[in-house]
Enzyme design. Structure first.
Site, short mmCIF file in Angstrom:
data_model
loop_
_atom_site.label_atom_id
_atom_site.label_comp_id
_atom_site.label_asym_id
_atom_site.label_seq_id
_atom_site.Cartn_x
_atom_site.Cartn_y
_atom_site.Cartn_z
N THR A 1 0.76 -1.31 0.14
CA THR A 1 0.17 -0.13 -0.10
C THR A 1 0.89 1.20 -0.08
O THR A 1 1.91 1.53 0.80
CB THR A 1 -0.79 0.05 1.16
OG1 THR A 1 -1.88 -0.99 1.18
CG2 THR A 1 -1.56 1.19 1.34
N GLY A 2 0.44 2.35 -0.82
CA GLY A 2 1.08 3.27 -0.84
C GLY A 2 1.83 4.03 -1.99
O GLY A 2 1.41 3.39 -3.24
N SER A 3 2.13 5.04 -2.08
CA SER A 3 2.53 5.98 -3.22
C SER A 3 3.64 5.32 -4.34
O SER A 3 3.96 5.73 -5.37
CB SER A 3 2.76 7.42 -2.85
OG SER A 3 3.91 7.51 -2.06
N THR A 4 4.45 4.56 -3.49
CA THR A 4 5.67 4.08 -4.24
C THR A 4 5.24 2.60 -4.85
O THR A 4 5.53 2.56 -6.07
CB THR A 4 7.05 3.66 -3.18
OG1 THR A 4 7.01 4.84 -2.20
CG2 THR A 4 8.27 3.40 -4.02
N GLY B 1 3.57 1.33 7.83
CA GLY B 1 2.10 1.54 8.45
C GLY B 1 1.38 2.96 8.47
O GLY B 1 0.49 3.12 8.96
N GLY C 1 -0.03 4.37 6.28
CA GLY C 1 -1.18 3.97 5.39
C GLY C 1 -2.06 3.27 6.40
O GLY C 1 -3.39 2.92 5.53
N GLU D 1 -0.29 -5.85 5.58
CA GLU D 1 1.21 -5.85 4.91
C GLU D 1 2.12 -7.05 5.73
O GLU D 1 2.60 -7.76 4.99
CB GLU D 1 1.86 -4.48 4.93
CG GLU D 1 0.97 -3.52 4.26
CD GLU D 1 1.57 -2.06 4.51
OE1 GLU D 1 1.18 -1.28 3.64
OE2 GLU D 1 1.89 -1.96 5.42
N ASP E 1 8.23 3.23 5.82
CA ASP E 1 8.36 4.67 6.31
C ASP E 1 9.66 4.97 6.54
O ASP E 1 10.26 6.15 6.66
CB ASP E 1 7.30 4.94 7.24
CG ASP E 1 6.09 4.73 6.69
OD1 ASP E 1 5.46 5.39 5.75
OD2 ASP E 1 5.37 3.78 7.12
C1 5RP Z 1 1.19 1.63 4.42
C2 5RP Z 1 2.81 1.43 4.32
C3 5RP Z 1 3.51 2.39 3.04
O1 5RP Z 1 4.10 1.32 2.53
C4 5RP Z 1 4.60 3.20 3.66
O2 5RP Z 1 3.70 4.21 4.44
C5 5RP Z 1 4.99 3.94 2.52
O3 5RP Z 1 4.22 4.59 1.70
P1 5RP Z 1 4.63 5.61 0.60
O4 5RP Z 1 5.47 4.68 -0.55
O5 5RP Z 1 3.44 6.33 0.16
O6 5RP Z 1 5.87 6.57 0.78
O7 5RP Z 1 3.36 0.99 5.10
O8 5RP Z 1 0.80 1.11 5.48
#
Ligand code: 5RP
Length: 231
Positions: free
Chosen positions: A38-41, A104, A106, A112, A93
């Site tokens: 989950t997330g933008s990456t 976490g 997100g 996850e 993160d």
């Molecule tokens: C969500 C996560 C995400 O992988 C983490 O927050 C990184 O997010 P992003 O890729 O948007 O920076 O652990 O629960």
């Protein structure tokens, strides 16, 4: 190391995320069952997977990821249908030099962690702003039952937490999400075990390096490098 020119308009961090996310899609082959974080990456990974039109079946770690994956035309199955996964790809993160992670932001770290553990290979994708000398500054996401979040918070403070914040949003499982500040997490394995032993804690966002196969780091200059845990 790869160094492709970046599209105009992408900030350094966004370019790093895009590079890392897309690079990880290169590990996926037709016939695989794939865990999607989950997330933008990892969003960039999913877009790249959809572009490759592979014959894969995917397990999502959140409703958000499931909705995006379906929109992209990826075939989805449940975790129980998958049983095992050849690979799972997810963001983080914070990543320390031993490849221990905080995850976490997100609010999806419980699912996850299940998906990471199901995978033969758990691949982490981050931009270089996520690399830290020691975990802690970001705050540790913790999911707790809504029966007694105050009791869980008091137990966390007894473990050394300096501040516990109850977040307004809930997890996909309907539980309460906390953001917990520990000054510096000196021993992630010890803290992980202590938090896990608190009744009412569903899951915390410390991911120890035994579950990590590699970390793919995209830099703000558009390069990609890989870090491997010491095992
Ligand atoms: C969500 C996560 C995400 O992988 C983490 O927050 C990184 O997010 P992003 O890729 O948007 O920076 O652990 O629960």
């Amino acid at each position: 190391m790869t160094n492709e020119p970046g599209p105009a308009g992408l900030s350094g961090s966004e370019l790093g995320k895009q590079r890392a996310g897309r690079f990880a899609a290169g590990f996926v082959e037709s016939g695989m069952k794939v865990g999607l974080g989950t997330g933008s990456t990892v969003h960039h990974t999913m877009v790249a997977l959809a572009e490759k039109s592979l014959d894969i079946a995917c397990v999502a770690t959140s409703r958000r990821t499931e909705a995006l994956a379906r929109e992209l035309g990826l075939r989805m199955i449940t975790a129980d249908e998958a049983g095992r996964l050849e690979i799972a790809i997810d963001g983080a993160d914070e990543v320390d030099p031993m490849c221990h992670l905080v995850k976490g932001a997100g609010g999806a770290h419980t699912r996850e962690k299940v998906v990471a553990e199901m995978a033969d290979k758990f691949v982490v994708v981050v931009d270089d702003s996520k690399l830290v000398e020691a975990l802690g500054a970001f705050g540790l996401p913790i999911e707790v039952l809504d029966f007694a979040p105050g009791i869980a918070s008091a137990r966390l403070e007894a473990l050394g937490a300096e501040m516990v914040t109850v977040l307004p949003e809930r997890s996909d499982g309907g539980n309460v999400l906390l953001r917990v500040m520990f000054e510096v997490i000196e021993d992630p394995a010890e803290l992980a075990a202590s938090i896990k032993a608190i009744p009412g804690v569903v899951e915390h966002g410390l991911f120890l390096n035994w579950c990590v196969a590699r970390v793919i780091v995209g830099t703000s200059e558009g390069q990609v490098r890989q870090i491997f845990p010491p095992h």
